[in-house]
Write a protein that holds these residues in place. Structure first.
Motif, PDB file in Angstrom:
ATOM      1  N   THR A 108      -3.944  -4.613  10.917  1.00 33.79           N
ATOM      2  CA  THR A 108      -2.479  -4.629  10.786  1.00 33.79           C
ATOM      3  C   THR A 108      -1.972  -3.197  10.728  1.00 33.79           C
ATOM      4  O   THR A 108      -2.566  -2.345  10.063  1.00 33.79           O
ATOM      5  N   LEU A 109      -0.880  -2.938  11.426  1.00 34.33           N
ATOM      6  CA  LEU A 109      -0.158  -1.668  11.320  1.00 34.33           C
ATOM      7  C   LEU A 109       1.311  -1.980  11.527  1.00 34.33           C
ATOM      8  O   LEU A 109       1.739  -2.263  12.648  1.00 34.33           O
ATOM      9  N   ASP A 110       2.108  -1.974  10.448  1.00 30.98           N
ATOM     10  CA  ASP A 110       3.514  -2.345  10.574  1.00 30.98           C
ATOM     11  C   ASP A 110       4.329  -1.741   9.432  1.00 30.98           C
ATOM     12  O   ASP A 110       3.812  -1.012   8.584  1.00 30.98           O
ATOM     13  N   ILE A 111       5.628  -2.057   9.432  1.00 32.46           N
ATOM     14  CA  ILE A 111       6.542  -1.655   8.366  1.00 32.46           C
ATOM     15  C   ILE A 111       6.925  -2.912   7.600  1.00 32.46           C
ATOM     16  O   ILE A 111       7.286  -3.923   8.195  1.00 32.46           O
ATOM     17  N   ARG A 112       6.841  -2.841   6.269  1.00 33.89           N
ATOM     18  CA  ARG A 112       7.154  -4.000   5.442  1.00 33.89           C
ATOM     19  C   ARG A 112       7.609  -3.523   4.070  1.00 33.89           C
ATOM     20  O   ARG A 112       7.525  -2.335   3.746  1.00 33.89           O
ATOM     21  N   LEU A 121       4.451   3.518  -6.307  1.00 35.30           N
ATOM     22  CA  LEU A 121       4.816   4.766  -5.637  1.00 35.30           C
ATOM     23  C   LEU A 121       6.112   5.350  -6.182  1.00 35.30           C
ATOM     24  O   LEU A 121       6.663   6.290  -5.593  1.00 35.30           O
ATOM     25  N   SER A 122       6.615   4.792  -7.293  1.00 35.48           N
ATOM     26  CA  SER A 122       7.855   5.252  -7.940  1.00 35.48           C
ATOM     27  C   SER A 122       9.049   5.122  -7.010  1.00 35.48           C
ATOM     28  O   SER A 122       9.932   5.990  -6.975  1.00 35.48           O
ATOM     29  N   LEU A 123       9.077   4.012  -6.245  1.00 37.30           N
ATOM     30  CA  LEU A 123      10.159   3.752  -5.311  1.00 37.30           C
ATOM     31  C   LEU A 123      10.883   2.463  -5.690  1.00 37.30           C
ATOM     32  O   LEU A 123      10.351   1.616  -6.410  1.00 37.30           O
ATOM     33  N   PRO A 128      11.245   0.416   2.514  1.00 33.92           N
ATOM     34  CA  PRO A 128      10.291   0.130   3.603  1.00 33.92           C
ATOM     35  C   PRO A 128       9.014   0.958   3.455  1.00 33.92           C
ATOM     36  O   PRO A 128       9.071   2.153   3.156  1.00 33.92           O
ATOM     37  N   LEU A 129       7.878   0.300   3.657  1.00 33.96           N
ATOM     38  CA  LEU A 129       6.580   0.957   3.553  1.00 33.96           C
ATOM     39  C   LEU A 129       5.793   0.750   4.832  1.00 33.96           C
ATOM     40  O   LEU A 129       5.851  -0.323   5.441  1.00 33.96           O
ATOM     41  N   LEU A 130       5.059   1.778   5.243  1.00 37.24           N
ATOM     42  CA  LEU A 130       4.097   1.606   6.329  1.00 37.24           C
ATOM     43  C   LEU A 130       2.831   1.007   5.738  1.00 37.24           C
ATOM     44  O   LEU A 130       2.317   1.504   4.726  1.00 37.24           O
ATOM     45  N   TYR A 131       2.337  -0.073   6.361  1.00 34.80           N
ATOM     46  CA  TYR A 131       1.129  -0.746   5.889  1.00 34.80           C
ATOM     47  C   TYR A 131       0.062  -0.693   6.978  1.00 34.80           C
ATOM     48  O   TYR A 131       0.322  -1.051   8.131  1.00 34.80           O
ATOM     49  N   LEU A 132      -1.121  -0.218   6.601  1.00 27.61           N
ATOM     50  CA  LEU A 132      -2.251  -0.126   7.531  1.00 27.61           C
ATOM     51  C   LEU A 132      -3.448  -0.824   6.903  1.00 27.61           C
ATOM     52  O   LEU A 132      -3.867  -0.469   5.790  1.00 27.61           O
ATOM     53  N   GLU A 133      -3.995  -1.804   7.622  1.00 31.80           N
ATOM     54  CA  GLU A 133      -5.207  -2.494   7.164  1.00 31.80           C
ATOM     55  C   GLU A 133      -6.277  -2.338   8.231  1.00 31.80           C
ATOM     56  O   GLU A 133      -6.055  -2.652   9.405  1.00 31.80           O
ATOM     57  N   ARG A 134      -7.456  -1.839   7.811  1.00 34.31           N
ATOM     58  CA  ARG A 134      -8.556  -1.606   8.744  1.00 34.31           C
ATOM     59  C   ARG A 134      -9.855  -2.167   8.195  1.00 34.31           C
ATOM     60  O   ARG A 134     -10.094  -2.135   6.990  1.00 34.31           O
ATOM     61  N   LEU A 135     -10.700  -2.635   9.114  1.00 34.62           N
ATOM     62  CA  LEU A 135     -12.095  -2.909   8.795  1.00 34.62           C
ATOM     63  C   LEU A 135     -12.859  -1.674   9.221  1.00 34.62           C
ATOM     64  O   LEU A 135     -12.900  -1.325  10.403  1.00 34.62           O
ATOM     65  N   ARG A 136     -13.461  -0.970   8.268  1.00 36.94           N
ATOM     66  CA  ARG A 136     -14.137   0.286   8.545  1.00 36.94           C
ATOM     67  C   ARG A 136     -15.602  -0.002   8.865  1.00 36.94           C
ATOM     68  O   ARG A 136     -16.275  -0.731   8.141  1.00 36.94           O
ATOM     69  N   LEU A 137     -16.095   0.609   9.938  1.00 36.62           N
ATOM     70  CA  LEU A 137     -17.466   0.420  10.383  1.00 36.62           C
ATOM     71  C   LEU A 137     -18.248   1.713  10.216  1.00 36.62           C
ATOM     72  O   LEU A 137     -17.730   2.802  10.476  1.00 36.62           O
ATOM     73  N   ARG A 147      -6.959  -0.991   2.823  1.00 33.17           N
ATOM     74  CA  ARG A 147      -5.533  -1.323   2.915  1.00 33.17           C
ATOM     75  C   ARG A 147      -4.740  -0.193   2.277  1.00 33.17           C
ATOM     76  O   ARG A 147      -5.014   0.184   1.130  1.00 33.17           O
ATOM     77  N   VAL A 148      -3.768   0.333   3.003  1.00 35.89           N
ATOM     78  CA  VAL A 148      -3.019   1.478   2.494  1.00 35.89           C
ATOM     79  C   VAL A 148      -1.530   1.313   2.786  1.00 35.89           C
ATOM     80  O   VAL A 148      -1.140   0.786   3.834  1.00 35.89           O
ATOM     81  N   TRP A 149      -0.714   1.750   1.815  1.00 34.19           N
ATOM     82  CA  TRP A 149       0.740   1.713   1.933  1.00 34.19           C
ATOM     83  C   TRP A 149       1.274   3.125   1.733  1.00 34.19           C
ATOM     84  O   TRP A 149       0.828   3.840   0.828  1.00 34.19           O
ATOM     85  N   LEU A 150       2.236   3.538   2.579  1.00 32.62           N
ATOM     86  CA  LEU A 150       2.895   4.836   2.443  1.00 32.62           C
ATOM     87  C   LEU A 150       4.385   4.645   2.679  1.00 32.62           C
ATOM     88  O   LEU A 150       4.790   3.751   3.447  1.00 32.62           O
ATOM     89  N   PRO A 151       5.249   5.465   2.070  1.00 31.00           N
ATOM     90  CA  PRO A 151       6.694   5.351   2.327  1.00 31.00           C
ATOM     91  C   PRO A 151       6.986   5.529   3.820  1.00 31.00           C
ATOM     92  O   PRO A 151       6.564   6.520   4.429  1.00 31.00           O
ATOM     93  N   ALA A 152       7.695   4.573   4.403  1.00 30.20           N
ATOM     94  CA  ALA A 152       7.994   4.648   5.835  1.00 30.20           C
ATOM     95  C   ALA A 152       8.836   5.870   6.174  1.00 30.20           C
ATOM     96  O   ALA A 152       8.771   6.380   7.293  1.00 30.20           O
ATOM     97  N   ALA A 153       9.602   6.350   5.214  1.00 32.83           N
ATOM     98  CA  ALA A 153      10.463   7.512   5.475  1.00 32.83           C
ATOM     99  C   ALA A 153       9.659   8.724   5.923  1.00 32.83           C
ATOM    100  O   ALA A 153      10.143   9.546   6.708  1.00 32.83           O
TER     101      ALA A 153
END
Length: 258
Positions: A108-112, A121-123, A128-137, A147-153
């Motif tokens: 998954t890679l989207d804004i939510r 995140l003190s928000l 809106p947050l950018l969300y990235l979910e990966r299966l790491r190999l 799974r990571v979330w960052l401020p979309a701004a």
């Protein structure tokens, strides 16, 4: 489909098909104690020894099997990823430091919006947050669900990044000019759920590390991350001395950009 389950009419090289069949059998644990020789494989799959040699050459190149001159091939032991405690690190860099190819399957890679994560995140909850979910190999095997979330701004430029073969911290610095300089983690040992075990391909008896991280830049929270790492492939280490003891709290080091 023909002898040995290889397709001789589909146009795909036989050695590549054989390599894939052998990988499936290796992952299933069929060759944990002994690995068949070239003649046995050639007879079983109805191919030439040259085809077998090419398939085995590829398995050696990616570290799946070990074959020393004059000795029977054997399945290589899984490399352990070792990460020192007390340093802000990149899993990407840790995997490559172990001599393994690092790849990711982006789920998954989207804004939510996520009110719980936004609070961490003190928000404001609807931010809106950018969300990235990966299966790491690590090599050919699953290592972690990340799974990571960052401020979309600040992180919206990452929507155009290809995270199959690059690190989050590297892209965050290149595309957004943000470099993490501090982090706090909580690490717990847990038993993965059946769905998580299936995703990670780990044994039902295996535990996992659950790692929650709050990453900051210049004192501002910019990353909330949850990573579930296979306990049989990952180890954490700490340094200590009689003079300083364990120094795991408040460590400030630059983030690895691997």
């Amino acid at each position: 489909m023909s002898e040995g389950g290889l397709d001789r009419d589909g146009g795909r090289p036989l050695w590549r098909q054989l390599r894939e069949r052998l990988l499936d059998r290796i992952r299933a644990g069929e060759f944990d104690h002994t690995f068949p020789g070239e003649l046995a494989l050639a007879e079983e799959y109805g191919v030439s020894r040259q085809t077998v040699r090419q398939a085995l050459r590829e398995l050696r190149a990616d570290g799946t099997i070990v074959a020393e001159r004059g000795r029977q091939p054997r399945v290589a032991e899984a490399a352990e990823i070792v990460q020192p405690l007390g340093a802000l690190y990149s899993l990407f860099a840790a995997v490559e430091a172990a001599g393994l190819a690092q790849n990711s399957i982006v789920r998954t890679l989207d804004i939510r919006a996520d009110a719980v994560v936004a609070e961490r995140l003190s928000l404001e909850g609807s931010t809106p947050l950018l969300y990235l979910e990966r299966l790491r190999l690590a090599g050919n095997d699953p290592l972690a669900v990340d799974r990571v979330w960052l401020p979309a701004a600040i992180a919206r430029p990452l929507l155009d990044a290809d995270f199959q073969r690059t690190s989050l911290y590297g892209e965050l610095h290149r595309r957004a000019g943000i470099r993490l300089d501090h982090g706090e983690e909580q690490i717990r040992a847990i038993v993965p759920s059946p769905a998580e075990r299936a995703l990670l391909g780990c044994d039902p008896a295996s535990a996992a590390f659950s790692i929650c991280r709050l990453g900051t830049s210049g004192g501002t929270p910019v990353e909330w991350r949850h990573t579930l790492v296979r306990g049989d492939r990952f180890a954490l280490t700490a340094e200590f001395s009689g003079r300083t003891g364990y120094r795991l709290i408040g460590t400030r080091q630059p983030a690895a950009l691997g």
